[in-house]
Design a protein around this motif. Structure first.
Motif, short mmCIF file in Angstrom:
data_model
loop_
_atom_site.label_atom_id
_atom_site.label_comp_id
_atom_site.label_asym_id
_atom_site.label_seq_id
_atom_site.Cartn_x
_atom_site.Cartn_y
_atom_site.Cartn_z
N ALA A 164 -9.49 12.38 11.62
CA ALA A 164 -10.25 11.14 11.79
C ALA A 164 -11.57 11.24 11.04
N GLY A 165 -11.91 10.14 10.37
CA GLY A 165 -13.11 10.13 9.54
C GLY A 165 -12.86 10.49 8.10
N GLY A 166 -11.68 11.00 7.81
CA GLY A 166 -11.33 11.42 6.46
C GLY A 166 -10.82 10.28 5.60
N SER A 167 -10.37 10.64 4.41
CA SER A 167 -9.93 9.65 3.43
C SER A 167 -8.59 10.04 2.82
N LEU A 168 -7.86 9.04 2.38
CA LEU A 168 -6.63 9.22 1.61
C LEU A 168 -6.54 8.10 0.60
N ARG A 169 -5.85 8.36 -0.50
CA ARG A 169 -5.55 7.30 -1.46
C ARG A 169 -4.05 7.23 -1.68
N LEU A 170 -3.51 6.05 -1.41
CA LEU A 170 -2.10 5.79 -1.65
C LEU A 170 -1.92 5.15 -3.02
N SER A 171 -0.79 5.46 -3.64
CA SER A 171 -0.44 4.86 -4.93
C SER A 171 0.94 4.25 -4.83
N CYS A 172 1.15 3.19 -5.61
CA CYS A 172 2.46 2.53 -5.67
C CYS A 172 2.73 2.18 -7.12
N VAL A 173 3.75 2.78 -7.67
CA VAL A 173 4.14 2.50 -9.04
C VAL A 173 5.31 1.53 -9.02
N ALA A 174 5.15 0.43 -9.76
CA ALA A 174 6.17 -0.61 -9.78
C ALA A 174 6.91 -0.63 -11.11
N SER A 175 8.20 -0.93 -11.05
CA SER A 175 8.99 -1.13 -12.26
C SER A 175 9.85 -2.38 -12.07
N GLY A 176 10.17 -3.05 -13.18
CA GLY A 176 10.94 -4.28 -13.10
C GLY A 176 10.05 -5.48 -13.35
N PRO A 177 10.38 -6.63 -12.77
CA PRO A 177 9.60 -7.84 -13.00
C PRO A 177 8.15 -7.70 -12.58
N ILE A 178 7.30 -8.49 -13.23
CA ILE A 178 5.88 -8.49 -12.90
C ILE A 178 5.61 -9.60 -11.89
N PHE A 179 4.94 -9.28 -10.81
CA PHE A 179 4.63 -10.26 -9.77
C PHE A 179 3.14 -10.56 -9.72
#
Length: 117
Positions: A14-29
């Motif tokens: 608790a109090g800490g940090s994280l960074r999530l990533s999401c790589v997309a492929s296919g159509p652009i939204f």
């Protein structure tokens, strides 16, 4: 074919940090979003970002602590999570195909975030 691949989850105090990533492929939204689902609860909206304007939208529970951003050149969306709380523990999903806070049709496989108190 749309493919969304999340990464960056894990165990943090608790109090800490994280960074999530999401790589997309296919159509652009136009919009990309993050949702989360805690055990025994429904999947809830967390944040979204417009590809064109860069405008961002947040759930009240994460405003001021989480920041969503995107790198269009890399087709990647990020979720920087600071000041994490135990109640942030959930599986986090990347989503596309909707707008603002709803209507998302495409989902990643999810990444677990566990915040220990």
């Amino acid at each position: 074919q749309v493919q969304l691949v999340e990464s960056g989850g894990g165990l943090v105090q608790a109090g800490g940090s994280l960074r999530l990533s999401c790589v997309a492929s296919g159509p652009i939204f136009s919009f990309s979003a993050w949702f989360r689902q805690a055990p025994g609860k429904e999947r809830d909206f967390v944040a979204s970002v417009s590809r064109n304007s860069g405008a961002t939208y947040y759930a009240d529970s994460v405003k001021g602590r989480f920041t969503i951003s995107r790198d269009n050149a890399k087709n990647t969306v990020y979720l920087q999570m600071n000041s994490l709380k135990a109640e942030d523990t959930a599986v986090y999903y990347c989503a596309a195909g909707g707008a603002y806070k709803q209507g998302y049709d495409y989902w990643g496989q999810g990444t677990q975030v566990t915040v220990s108190s």
